[in-house]
Scaffold this active site. Structure first.
Site, PDB file in Angstrom:
ATOM      1  N   ALA A  58     -28.852  30.569 -20.736  1.00 53.91           N
ATOM      2  CA  ALA A  58     -27.499  31.223 -20.720  1.00 53.91           C
ATOM      3  C   ALA A  58     -26.500  30.329 -21.031  1.00 53.91           C
ATOM      4  CB  ALA A  58     -27.419  31.542 -19.111  1.00 53.91           C
ATOM      5  N   GLU A  78     -24.909  19.161 -18.005  1.00 53.47           N
ATOM      6  CA  GLU A  78     -26.468  19.165 -17.611  1.00 53.47           C
ATOM      7  C   GLU A  78     -26.727  18.040 -16.491  1.00 53.47           C
ATOM      8  OE1 GLU A  78     -29.276  21.289 -17.984  1.00 53.47           O
ATOM      9  OE2 GLU A  78     -29.950  19.794 -16.340  1.00 53.47           O
ATOM     10  N   ASN A  86     -34.500  24.672 -16.544  1.00 56.35           N
ATOM     11  CA  ASN A  86     -36.095  25.164 -16.517  1.00 56.35           C
ATOM     12  C   ASN A  86     -36.322  26.178 -17.723  1.00 56.35           C
ATOM     13  OD1 ASN A  86     -38.331  26.212 -14.832  1.00 56.35           O
ATOM     14  ND2 ASN A  86     -37.159  28.088 -14.575  1.00 56.35           N
ATOM     15  N   GLY A  91     -41.888  30.569 -20.311  1.00 58.69           N
ATOM     16  CA  GLY A  91     -42.978  31.200 -21.418  1.00 58.69           C
ATOM     17  C   GLY A  91     -42.467  31.652 -22.913  1.00 58.69           C
ATOM     18  N   GLY A  92     -41.039  31.479 -22.969  1.00 59.88           N
ATOM     19  CA  GLY A  92     -40.497  31.867 -24.394  1.00 59.88           C
ATOM     20  C   GLY A  92     -40.875  33.506 -24.700  1.00 59.88           C
ATOM     21  N   ARG A 337     -45.185  42.388 -12.210  1.00 59.41           N
ATOM     22  CA  ARG A 337     -45.654  41.194 -11.874  1.00 59.41           C
ATOM     23  C   ARG A 337     -46.080  41.384 -10.312  1.00 59.41           C
ATOM     24  NH1 ARG A 337     -41.531  37.092 -14.741  1.00 59.41           N
ATOM     25  NH2 ARG A 337     -42.846  36.971 -16.732  1.00 59.41           N
ATOM     26  N   GLU A 475     -30.135  33.138 -14.135  1.00 56.83           N
ATOM     27  CA  GLU A 475     -30.975  33.315 -12.978  1.00 56.83           C
ATOM     28  C   GLU A 475     -30.293  33.099 -11.675  1.00 56.83           C
ATOM     29  OE1 GLU A 475     -34.643  31.368 -13.003  1.00 56.83           O
ATOM     30  OE2 GLU A 475     -35.379  31.719 -10.787  1.00 56.83           O
ATOM     31  N   ILE A 491     -35.077  36.028 -20.461  1.00 57.00           N
ATOM     32  CA  ILE A 491     -34.288  35.503 -21.652  1.00 57.00           C
ATOM     33  C   ILE A 491     -33.448  36.372 -22.117  1.00 57.00           C
ATOM     34  CG2 ILE A 491     -34.725  34.277 -23.735  1.00 57.00           C
ATOM     35  CD1 ILE A 491     -37.666  33.507 -23.070  1.00 57.00           C
TER      36      ILE A 491
END
Lengths: 508, 508
Positions: A58, A78, A86, A91-92, A337, A475, A491
């Site tokens: 983001a 950062e 993170n 998992g991309g 999930r 998130e 993503i």
């Protein structure tokens, strides 16, 4: 200061600063912490146009979009020494409707279909306006990553809960395949990327707007007194993109007492939620904090996200998940999930102890994923010639197992799963040799966070209106996904909402 | 001030006060609002020993307990003109293990059994320590109400999700049967009861402790500028017992977009959540806000809690709930609240429009509850001679309905419900004439709120430690019940935690 904890000091400084009428934001000398306070009388150490906190998907997307829109002084902070947050270890996986790969593979999809899948997984409480906003801009967000140099596998995957194949995955099968190109692009276009910088609180103007932040620069993760706090003015606003709180055991246990420190977590260590909680102290509305997602594709045999997660995400459509006690299937391998994580957590022995189920794949299919060699190499997955060998190794009753696989193969032949209604489009007949991994859920994602609107503005709990100068993306926000988030939908959310926050800040 | 809304002013004053270094708590002249601020330099208009906000079960119990423990200057503030809050209009149902009525009726029960029932309903995320604390003191809390003059029906009820009969109900079948005696007791023992007083924010000492509050006295509900704000010091602490937020449509929709203003609500109009949100701004941890409970016993044919709710709570064990489309049962009539509310909400026509199911009771059984005459009198329940008449009136397929009732009667005879596993201990054979009401869930209770420990202390999100001088009790707290609260478990929680808060404040 040795006898007073960091957090006590934080509380102390907060109230002391306010009480004494001290310019609470004045550059402090020495190891102190502070939270949000008035900017009146503050000596600004620095002024920037746009200030972004957090360098995951983001934050990086917001930086690029803001620069594209003409902002020449974008700073991204950062707290860790490395960039990517993170996001770099996720998992991309990237879901979007109406993409070039869907056209190539002949997949019929639309914003409506993707949103409908997400509403179902959200179990009635997802934020439909936000879902629609993200799905409508997901292909554009994907293109932003490709323009920056991200590379993807040349095929689509159909993940659990998705009604069609719409998920891209980075060629390196990992989020760094996106964060690294985005970071490089940031450098190329002149975004100021500033690591070891920890957010310490907002500085508020007389009208209640966010005018800037207190930022601890020269910070070393784990050394709370390191560096020095600077007051940084952000003329166009502050975008908070600090991620979730899955690594904050106290706060996740406040929502779910079962998520103790002994429960595995796929997140990077920085996912501790201070940015989110500081926004609550400003008056942001907490939404859906109770909904914390565990990934059903994780392995108890390795730490964090590991190699197995992407291996099993790829293999679920053409594999069989088996309860080791019974030798039988116990779930639709591509359900959403939460459905799968709950089913796995129910696999226990008669004393209630965990009995991680196994995922059996035909080697002919699993070998198409690059992680297959790695899971075998690192001994977190195993290759077997026969079902008998599998039964022996995992202590599974062999006859029920063999009967189950035969039964499943008839479902494959008929294109219809009579047991769990799995979509058999990508299913294949199971045949040895096999690869096998063990499954057990790990804490993966926080659906909860601050409430935002489709402009990425943060809503105040008393007024119901946006807090001026404050935006949030990724998130750290809550409510969009509802009870359960579908895989590969984070993503696009992060990148679309990061872009949205940048647009809102620059047009405010 | 006419063009600037109350909430904008609230935000403005908050930040203006802080910014200007003004003694933000100084008695303000004119119509302004404020939120928490520093107490330094504040002119105290009044000093009290113990200050309690909210006059429902929790606040009243705290007042009485504090006075019993020797505190001679207890003040209870209520924003409405009348006392009792939302508690006064609730169902007056009180669960406790090990009571005199259980002994009389020969019911075997214990703290462990009651807690186990609640853990099950909480679906794994209830706070077991808090549940145990409340259950362990529930009989004592019941006695406190009896000592104050509360009167109860001479029988126990077994409510949905409870494995045994353990629920008392006030003789007036309403929470006022407890709040009124507690209020009278407060007056008798010298508690200062102060209505028309609206909480406007905390006043904080240098060490971050809650030293007092800003209280708008002479307030008229709905007239936000009415009265004047006074700074009141609370030497022994502040107990917040302000209840839930079920009547705040914006905030409940932030958690569940389906809970629009068109969804019914059983709560009193004052249940709007400002006290809870102000604690979040102090740093309290938000827990389980997403879990908002709808009562499965409510009627779409009357407003609020009405007469039907207690009628159906009493009748469920010996009645049959029927889906009007199919003529068949669709749930265990004494499952937990969430299970039943979800099942009712699924009763829809082919276009998805609500088709409220009906609850059919034998008149021979229903007439034992005093509300039966009222539901018939007010035309929110109806008496029928036969199943044919019911089928005709509600447009239910008659043959399936008759078959269902016959089938159910065999379950009654055999003591075993083959359809939904209902506990048939209190079931009776269905026989005409019948009484019938319609069912549709209404928003009833907020499981979410601020995190407290078993001392009713409010926990800070950064430090994990209690916020000094602050206690919370009742529905304003979150996490104890988990996903779904069992019926009749709120009153014991409110009274036990109110007593606990008083004890903690006096021993701090």
């Amino acid at each position: 200061m040795s006898k007073i904890s960091l957090l006590e000091r934080r509380q102390f400084i907060k109230t002391f600063g306010a009480a004494a009428g001290v310019a609470a934001g004045a550059a402090v000398s020495g190891p102190v912490m502070a939270v949000s306070s008035s900017s009146v009388g503050v000596k600004w150490d620095e002024e920037v146009e746009l200030l972004i906190i957090g360098s995951g998907f983001a934050g990086l997307a917001a930086s690029i979009e803001a620069t594209k829109r003409g902002c020449k002084d974008v700073h991204i902070f950062e707290k860790m020494p490395y960039f990517g947050g993170n996001s770099a270890i996720n998992g991309g996986l990237f879901a979007a409707p109406g993409t070039p790969l869907q056209q190539k593979e002949g997949v019929k999809d639309s914003v409506d279909i993707m949103v409908a899948d997400q509403i179902k997984s959200g179990r009635g409480i997802a934020d439909v306006a936000l879902l629609r906003h993200v799905a409508s801009h997901a292909a554009e967000a994907l293109q932003l990553t490709i323009d920056a140099g991200a590379e993807f596998h040349p095929y689509l995957q159909q993940l659990g809960g998705h009604s069609v194949a719409r998920t891209y995955q980075t060629a390196v099968s990992c989020g760094a395949g996106i964060t690294q190109p985005l970071y490089n692009e940031c450098k190329r276009i002149g975004v100021k990327t500033r690591n070891r910088s920890k957010f310490e609180g907002f500085l508020l103007g007389q009208d209640g707007s966010v005018e800037g932040v207190k930022m601890r620069v020269g910070y070393y993760f784990g050394k709370d007194d390191s560096g020095a706090v600077k007051n940084i003015r952000a003329k166009k606003g502050v975008i908070v993109a600090t991620g979730g709180f899955a690594q904050n055991v106290t706060l996740r246990m406040a929502q779910d007492p079962t998520l103790t420190s002994e429960v595995g977590c796929t997140n990077a260590p920085g996912a501790t939620g201070e940015g989110m909680y500081e926004m609550f102290r400003l008056g942001a509305i907490p939404v859906h904090l109770a909904h914390i997602q565990s990934g059903p594709w994780a392995s108890p045999d390795e730490g964090g996200f590991g190699y197995v997660s992407n291996y099993s995400i790829f293999n679920f459509p053409h594999s069989v998940a088996i309860n080791c006690k019974t030798g039988k299937r116990f779930m639709n391998e591509i359900a959403d999930r939460k459905t799968r994580a709950d089913a796995e957590l129910a696999c226990r022995d008669s004393q209630g102890n965990p009995m991680p189920p196994i995922l059996i794949s035909s080697f002919k299919d699993s070998k198409n994923h690059p992680n297959t060699a790695k899971v075998i190499k690192y001994n977190v997955g195993w290759k077997f010639e026969s079902l008998e060998d599998i039964a022996k190794h995992f202590n599974v009753p062999v006859e029920p197992l063999k009967a189950q696989i035969n039964e499943y193969n008839t479902y494959v032949k008929n294109g219809k799963d009579e047991q769990f209604g799995k979509d058999m489009t990508k299913a294949t007949e199971m045949a040895g040799p096999f690869t096998v991994v063990r499954l057990w859920p790990k804490v993966h994602y926080c659906q909860g966070g601050v409430k935002v609107n489709t402009k990425a503005e943060v809503i105040d709990s008393f007024s119901g209106k946006p807090i001026t100068g404050l935006y949030a993306a990724g998130e750290v926000c809550g409510g969009i996904h509802g009870v359960s988030r579908l895989g590969s939908c984070s993503i696009p959310e992060c990148i679309v909402m990061g872009m949205t926050a940048a647009r809102s800040a620059l047009s405010a």
